[in-house]
Design a protein around this motif. Structure first.
Motif, PDB file in Angstrom:
ATOM      1  N   THR A  62      -1.390  -5.890   2.741  1.00 27.89           N
ATOM      2  CA  THR A  62      -2.154  -6.973   2.225  1.00 27.89           C
ATOM      3  C   THR A  62      -3.139  -6.889   2.058  1.00 27.89           C
ATOM      4  O   THR A  62      -3.858  -6.105   2.535  1.00 27.89           O
ATOM      5  CB  THR A  62      -1.321  -7.978   3.231  1.00 27.89           C
ATOM      6  N   SER A  64      -6.742  -7.997   3.302  1.00 25.82           N
ATOM      7  CA  SER A  64      -7.140  -8.630   4.655  1.00 25.82           C
ATOM      8  C   SER A  64      -8.304  -9.712   4.292  1.00 25.82           C
ATOM      9  O   SER A  64      -9.183  -9.720   3.642  1.00 25.82           O
ATOM     10  CB  SER A  64      -8.034  -7.556   5.240  1.00 25.82           C
ATOM     11  N   SER A  65      -7.888 -11.067   4.914  1.00 21.71           N
ATOM     12  CA  SER A  65      -8.881 -12.237   4.918  1.00 21.71           C
ATOM     13  C   SER A  65      -9.769 -11.977   5.863  1.00 21.71           C
ATOM     14  O   SER A  65     -11.065 -12.688   5.832  1.00 21.71           O
ATOM     15  CB  SER A  65      -7.959 -13.356   5.215  1.00 21.71           C
ATOM     16  N   GLU A  66      -9.690 -11.286   6.747  1.00 19.27           N
ATOM     17  CA  GLU A  66     -10.737 -11.023   8.119  1.00 19.27           C
ATOM     18  C   GLU A  66     -11.900  -9.919   7.500  1.00 19.27           C
ATOM     19  O   GLU A  66     -13.000 -10.087   8.041  1.00 19.27           O
ATOM     20  CB  GLU A  66     -10.043 -10.775   9.281  1.00 19.27           C
ATOM     21  N   GLY A  69     -11.388  -8.556   2.006  1.00 21.75           N
ATOM     22  CA  GLY A  69     -10.427  -8.179   1.159  1.00 21.75           C
ATOM     23  C   GLY A  69      -9.975  -6.859   1.263  1.00 21.75           C
ATOM     24  O   GLY A  69      -9.560  -6.270   0.108  1.00 21.75           O
ATOM     25  N   SER A 102      -0.470 -13.473   8.414  1.00 22.56           N
ATOM     26  CA  SER A 102      -1.375 -14.660   8.035  1.00 22.56           C
ATOM     27  C   SER A 102      -2.495 -14.176   6.712  1.00 22.56           C
ATOM     28  O   SER A 102      -2.678 -14.930   5.990  1.00 22.56           O
ATOM     29  CB  SER A 102      -2.435 -14.343   9.231  1.00 22.56           C
ATOM     30  N   ASN A 103      -2.479 -12.900   6.271  1.00 24.68           N
ATOM     31  CA  ASN A 103      -2.944 -12.291   5.291  1.00 24.68           C
ATOM     32  C   ASN A 103      -2.365 -12.963   4.006  1.00 24.68           C
ATOM     33  O   ASN A 103      -2.749 -13.608   3.131  1.00 24.68           O
ATOM     34  CB  ASN A 103      -3.054 -10.834   5.082  1.00 24.68           C
ATOM     35  N   LYS A 106      -2.642 -16.224   2.861  1.00 25.94           N
ATOM     36  CA  LYS A 106      -3.764 -16.478   2.088  1.00 25.94           C
ATOM     37  C   LYS A 106      -3.911 -16.169   0.671  1.00 25.94           C
ATOM     38  O   LYS A 106      -4.428 -16.429  -0.085  1.00 25.94           O
ATOM     39  CB  LYS A 106      -4.972 -16.113   3.016  1.00 25.94           C
ATOM     40  N   ASP A 107      -3.446 -14.854   0.662  1.00 24.97           N
ATOM     41  CA  ASP A 107      -3.321 -14.032  -0.689  1.00 24.97           C
ATOM     42  C   ASP A 107      -2.009 -13.177  -0.566  1.00 24.97           C
ATOM     43  O   ASP A 107      -2.014 -12.264   0.172  1.00 24.97           O
ATOM     44  CB  ASP A 107      -4.626 -13.121  -0.715  1.00 24.97           C
ATOM     45  N   ASN A 108      -1.028 -13.821  -1.372  1.00 27.24           N
ATOM     46  CA  ASN A 108       0.378 -12.987  -1.093  1.00 27.24           C
ATOM     47  C   ASN A 108       0.449 -11.765  -2.304  1.00 27.24           C
ATOM     48  O   ASN A 108       1.529 -11.091  -1.934  1.00 27.24           O
ATOM     49  CB  ASN A 108       1.261 -13.983  -1.624  1.00 27.24           C
TER      50      ASN A 108
END
Length: 206
Positions: A62, A64-66, A69, A102-103, A106-108
């Motif tokens: 995925t 990463s939102s943390e 990207g 969780s990622n 936010k961005d699939n």
């Protein structure tokens, strides 16, 4: 950053502690005792479906939102259907306490990679050798409505292949996700990836 890391480690620790308290988990075969015959390498679509159906885990990637990207790969269990009745679409049982779910919320954008090496059918070939097949399914990782018929079918498929999942902590709120496939990359011999469309893959007969 340190706080997030501590929370994530604490979640994992509580998850495994719960499993220990529920009783030891014994090793078990995840596939049927008589797995489907391996298709010819030249039959790309049936071969791809065989590889996915016979496998039980892979690396789900995925955005990463943390970490700004960056791509994030995670080893996950999956199922594409009941034994020998797989439909080719991978379903996953994930919790938002883990970065993968969780990622995706936010961005699939996602990809899922499987290696034939885990099936024990590569002989002495190295996992990176083209004769040891590998497939990457690229698409969107989507949350399934927990009350839908699709979610019920997916849970049955997942729990049949991975019985331990039924005892995972309810407090972690595991949910069913699926990979909506848009592109396929598969290598099962020398000469580069096999040409294979999503329609060919999904319509292939096992």
């Amino acid at each position: 950053m340190k706080i997030k890391g501590f929370v994530y480690c604490s979640v994992l620790a509580s998850f495994f502690l719960f499993g220990f308290l529920q009783g030891s988990v014994h090793g078990r075969p995840l596939l049927t005792s008589s797995p489907a015959a391996r298709p010819r390498r030249g039959d790309a679509a049936p071969f791809a479906r065989w590889l996915v159906s016979q496998s039980s885990w892979g690396v789900l990637n995925t955005i990463s939102s943390e970490w700004g990207g960056a791509p994030f790969g995670n080893v996950v269990s999956f199922s594409d259907g009941l034994p020998e009745k797989g439909k080719g679409v991978p379903y996953f049982y994930l919790t938002e306490l883990d970065p993968t779910a969780s990622n995706a919320l936010k961005d699939n954008r996602s990809s899922f990679t499987i290696s034939e090496y885990s099936l024990g059918t590569c002989g002495k070939a190295d996992p990176e050798n083209p004769t040891c097949s590998k497939i990457t399914l690229v698409g969107k990782l989507k949350l399934i409505d927990r009350s839908s018929d699709e979610a019920e079918v997916a849970r049955t498929a997942l729990f049949t292949k991975h019985p331990e999942m039924k005892s995972w902590p309810k407090s972690h709120k595991f949910q069913v996700f699926k990979l909506d496939i848009e592109n396929i990359f598969m290598i099962n011999w020398y000469g580069g990836p096999k040409p294979l469309t999503v329609d060919q893959y999904l319509q292939a007969k096992m």
